[in-house]
Design an enzyme around this catalytic site. Structure first.
Site, PDB file in Angstrom:
ATOM      1  N   GLU A  42      -4.677  -1.900  11.413  1.00 35.67           N
ATOM      2  CA  GLU A  42      -3.313  -1.495  11.163  1.00 35.67           C
ATOM      3  C   GLU A  42      -2.667  -1.292  12.353  1.00 35.67           C
ATOM      4  O   GLU A  42      -1.826  -2.592  12.560  1.00 35.67           O
ATOM      5  CB  GLU A  42      -3.724  -0.951   9.278  1.00 35.67           C
ATOM      6  CG  GLU A  42      -1.852  -0.249  10.060  1.00 35.67           C
ATOM      7  CD  GLU A  42      -1.280   0.629   8.617  1.00 35.67           C
ATOM      8  OE1 GLU A  42      -2.974   0.938   7.213  1.00 35.67           O
ATOM      9  OE2 GLU A  42      -0.390   0.805   8.416  1.00 35.67           O
ATOM     10  N   ILE A  58       0.823  -1.475   0.124  1.00 38.47           N
ATOM     11  CA  ILE A  58      -0.016  -0.148  -0.152  1.00 38.47           C
ATOM     12  C   ILE A  58       0.795   0.977  -0.211  1.00 38.47           C
ATOM     13  O   ILE A  58       2.219   1.183   0.631  1.00 38.47           O
ATOM     14  CB  ILE A  58      -0.713  -0.028   1.103  1.00 38.47           C
ATOM     15  CG1 ILE A  58      -2.378   1.170   0.907  1.00 38.47           C
ATOM     16  CG2 ILE A  58      -0.938  -0.380   2.286  1.00 38.47           C
ATOM     17  CD1 ILE A  58      -3.342   1.094   1.858  1.00 38.47           C
TER      18      ILE A  58
HETATM   19  C1  FAD Z   1      10.393   1.365   7.323  1.00 42.81           C
HETATM   20  C2  FAD Z   1       9.302   1.628   6.951  1.00 42.81           C
HETATM   21  C3  FAD Z   1       8.406   1.000   6.887  1.00 42.81           C
HETATM   22  C4  FAD Z   1       7.002   1.815   5.982  1.00 42.81           C
HETATM   23  N1  FAD Z   1       5.769   1.375   5.110  1.00 42.81           N
HETATM   24  C5  FAD Z   1       5.435   2.034   4.591  1.00 42.81           C
HETATM   25  C6  FAD Z   1       4.329   1.492   3.630  1.00 42.81           C
HETATM   26  O1  FAD Z   1       4.113   0.544   3.630  1.00 42.81           O
HETATM   27  N2  FAD Z   1       3.255   2.893   2.532  1.00 42.81           N
HETATM   28  C7  FAD Z   1       3.254   3.816   3.635  1.00 42.81           C
HETATM   29  O2  FAD Z   1       2.675   4.623   2.686  1.00 42.81           O
HETATM   30  N3  FAD Z   1       4.403   4.499   4.450  1.00 42.81           N
HETATM   31  C8  FAD Z   1       5.131   3.194   5.102  1.00 42.81           C
HETATM   32  N4  FAD Z   1       5.888   4.054   5.791  1.00 42.81           N
HETATM   33  C9  FAD Z   1       5.877   5.789   5.498  1.00 42.81           C
HETATM   34  C10 FAD Z   1       5.245   5.859   7.793  1.00 42.81           C
HETATM   35  O3  FAD Z   1       4.194   5.946   7.666  1.00 42.81           O
HETATM   36  C11 FAD Z   1       5.684   7.378   7.244  1.00 42.81           C
HETATM   37  O4  FAD Z   1       7.794   7.712   7.939  1.00 42.81           O
HETATM   38  C12 FAD Z   1       5.000   8.046   8.566  1.00 42.81           C
HETATM   39  O5  FAD Z   1       3.597   8.441   8.546  1.00 42.81           O
HETATM   40  C13 FAD Z   1       5.760   9.591   8.496  1.00 42.81           C
HETATM   41  O6  FAD Z   1       5.712  10.804   7.627  1.00 42.81           O
HETATM   42  P1  FAD Z   1       7.108  11.474   7.782  1.00 42.81           P
HETATM   43  O7  FAD Z   1       8.227  10.104   7.329  1.00 42.81           O
HETATM   44  O8  FAD Z   1       6.356  11.890   6.015  1.00 42.81           O
HETATM   45  O9  FAD Z   1       7.216  12.159   8.078  1.00 42.81           O
HETATM   46  P2  FAD Z   1       6.769  13.700   8.435  1.00 42.81           P
HETATM   47  O10 FAD Z   1       5.476  13.181   8.607  1.00 42.81           O
HETATM   48  O11 FAD Z   1       7.591  14.366   8.628  1.00 42.81           O
HETATM   49  O12 FAD Z   1       6.960  13.899  10.288  1.00 42.81           O
HETATM   50  C14 FAD Z   1       8.316  13.919  10.975  1.00 42.81           C
HETATM   51  C15 FAD Z   1       7.992  14.740  12.123  1.00 42.81           C
HETATM   52  O13 FAD Z   1       6.679  15.480  12.614  1.00 42.81           O
HETATM   53  C16 FAD Z   1       5.934  15.042  13.420  1.00 42.81           C
HETATM   54  N5  FAD Z   1       4.582  15.710  12.990  1.00 42.81           N
HETATM   55  C17 FAD Z   1       4.187  15.498  12.160  1.00 42.81           C
HETATM   56  N6  FAD Z   1       2.842  16.232  12.177  1.00 42.81           N
HETATM   57  C18 FAD Z   1       2.819  16.489  13.460  1.00 42.81           C
HETATM   58  C19 FAD Z   1       1.523  16.658  13.936  1.00 42.81           C
HETATM   59  N7  FAD Z   1       0.531  17.176  13.579  1.00 42.81           N
HETATM   60  N8  FAD Z   1       1.850  17.312  15.340  1.00 42.81           N
HETATM   61  C20 FAD Z   1       2.606  16.519  15.905  1.00 42.81           C
HETATM   62  N9  FAD Z   1       3.299  16.334  15.509  1.00 42.81           N
HETATM   63  C21 FAD Z   1       3.836  16.575  13.530  1.00 42.81           C
HETATM   64  C22 FAD Z   1       5.815  13.601  13.518  1.00 42.81           C
HETATM   65  O14 FAD Z   1       5.273  12.931  14.784  1.00 42.81           O
HETATM   66  C23 FAD Z   1       6.997  12.791  13.300  1.00 42.81           C
HETATM   67  O15 FAD Z   1       8.199  12.961  14.340  1.00 42.81           O
HETATM   68  C24 FAD Z   1       7.235   2.968   5.724  1.00 42.81           C
HETATM   69  C25 FAD Z   1       8.002   3.919   6.543  1.00 42.81           C
HETATM   70  C26 FAD Z   1       9.134   2.939   7.062  1.00 42.81           C
HETATM   71  C27 FAD Z   1      10.218   3.517   7.633  1.00 42.81           C
END
Ligand code: FAD
Length: 379
Positions: A244, A124
């Site tokens: 999930e 996904i």
């Molecule tokens: C090994 C791995 C597997 C993954 N698998 C999938 C997958 O299969 N499919 C998929 O779609 N994604 C996947 N992901 C992605 C994962 O879901 C995202 O990395 C995660 O949702 C965070 O998004 P971001 O990395 O853009 O961080 P950001 O959204 O940029 O966040 C950065 C920081 O800001 C904080 N933050 C952001 N918004 C807020 C808020 N409103 N209030 C307080 N703090 C906030 C976050 O908590 C975090 O600490 C995977 C990630 C990894 C590392």
């Protein structure tokens, strides 16, 4: 000990067969798969033959019509054994349910049997380089042109990304809108314009293929939209995300229990100052504290599993559970590494791998900060 009440003799028998299968077919190869950056397709096929993929799908769609406890057993056994390369949970209990719950009869008949047999591997794709927590900021577009959509954009961090044959892609069918313009589409990875990017080099979960994906004018038949009309993507995501998060919690608690046991075994053997490390009060107190916290998390998780089986697990409770159990998992791993001393930092020790594998649990499936936001919004 508080006995688990949701798992009867049939389920425990099933647990034994899953464990044996993993011991024979996965554990001996996992180190090589870490080097390869992915597990073998053969493992998926074998699991499909034994009904370990998509067990909850109805028989008419290739599953065995089992309830979610069977999926929980599979996830727990994978997690306990530290086989973090195996992405069946996402495939069987995230991707397949999207198709079962929102797909047309044709989509279900076409895709679900292939997912259940392991002929197709599912992923996904929500996250993009510029949009993770804030999914309304998704830039990938699927613009309708006659009898198909043209998909353009890119995704990153996609679990099963290298092996995937079928990807549920989150895209804007109406780029002017936020949530209301978002849809889910079933996209086959062999279609023209679909490119798999790098297999990303992670801190842990080394045998898991986590990838970038690129789409350039990928032609998607309109029949591959998930749901009866465009713009339902956000609603569909919101409905499925509690399940999930429960899955993440089940793996978190199972991993914490395993790490605690490895550590107990280790401190009984290891000697310092002429006595086993377990003889120090600090060791015994640490293990006692962790045992209490893990027990509390286990009871909380099993109660949420029971609620999920009754279709009553709500969004804030699932968010609370995911945040609590994964924070605890990371705490347990850190304390258990500490009790292993220098050996705890060596990759050949399961605790070192489990420590590295655990860290991402607080990040994916919605970060733990987002989980707290969800909980706080429900007050
Ligand atoms: C090994 C791995 C597997 C993954 N698998 C999938 C997958 O299969 N499919 C998929 O779609 N994604 C996947 N992901 C992605 C994962 O879901 C995202 O990395 C995660 O949702 C965070 O998004 P971001 O990395 O853009 O961080 P950001 O959204 O940029 O966040 C950065 C920081 O800001 C904080 N933050 C952001 N918004 C807020 C808020 N409103 N209030 C307080 N703090 C906030 C976050 O908590 C975090 O600490 C995977 C990630 C990894 C590392």
């Amino acid at each position: 000990m508080i006995p688990r009440t949701l798992f009867d003799a049939d389920l425990e028998g099933f647990r034994d067969s899953v464990r044996k299968f993993l011991e024979q077919e996965a554990a001996p190869y996992h180190e090589q798969w870490e080097k390869d950056g992915q597990v073998s397709r053969e493992l998926w096929r074998k699991a499909g033959e034994l009904g370990f993929l998509c067990p909850t799908m109805p028989e008419e769609y290739g599953g065995v019509g089992a309830d979610f406890r069977y999926s929980a057993v599979i996830m727990e056994e994978i997690s306990k054994a530290g086989l973090s390369g195996i992405g069946w949970g996402l495939h069987s209990d995230i991707v397949a349910p999207y198709i079962l719950n929102y797909g047309s009869e044709e989509q279900k008949r076409h895709y679900l049997p292939k997912l259940a047999s392991g002929e197709m591997i599912g992923a996904i794709a929500m996250t993009e380089p510029g949009a993770g927590s804030d999914l309304q900021g998704v830039k990938t577009t699927a613009v309708r042109e006659g009898d198909h959509y043209l998909l353009n954009g890119s995704k990153t961090f996609i679990t099963n990304g290298q092996l995937a044959d079928l990807v549920v892609v989150v895209a804007k069918t109406d780029p002017k809108e936020g949530a209301k313009g978002t849809s889910l589409l079933l996209v086959e990875t062999t279609w023209d314009g679909f490119e798999k990017g790098q297999n990303l080099n992670k801190v842990g979960m080394k045998a898991q293929d986590t990838s970038e994906l690129f789409f350039q004018d990928v032609k998607i038949p309109v029949g591959n939209l998930l749901g009866s009309m465009e713009g339902q993507g956000f609603f569909q995501l919101m409905q499925e995300l509690p399940a999930e998060r429960l899955q993440v919690a089940l793996t978190a608690v199972a991993a914490a229990e395993a790490a605690w046991q490895w550590t107990l075994d280790y401190v009984k053997e290891r000697k310092a100052f002429g006595k086993p490390v377990i003889a120090f009060q600090n060791t015994r107190f640490k293990l006692a504290e962790l045992k209490a916290e893990i027990t509390a998390a286990r009871v909380f998780t099993d109660r949420c599993l029971e609620l999920h089986l009754d279709k009553k697990l709500d969004i804030p409770t699932a968010a609370m559970l995911k945040q609590h159990t994964t924070d605890l998992q990371c705490k347990v791993m850190d304390e258990c590494v500490q009790l292993h001393g220098g050996y705890g930092y060596m990759w050949e020790y399961p605790i070192a791998r489990a420590w590295a594998d655990s860290r991402v649990q607080r990040i994916y499936a919605g970060t733990n900060e987002i989980m707290k936001e969800i909980v706080a919004r429900s007050f």
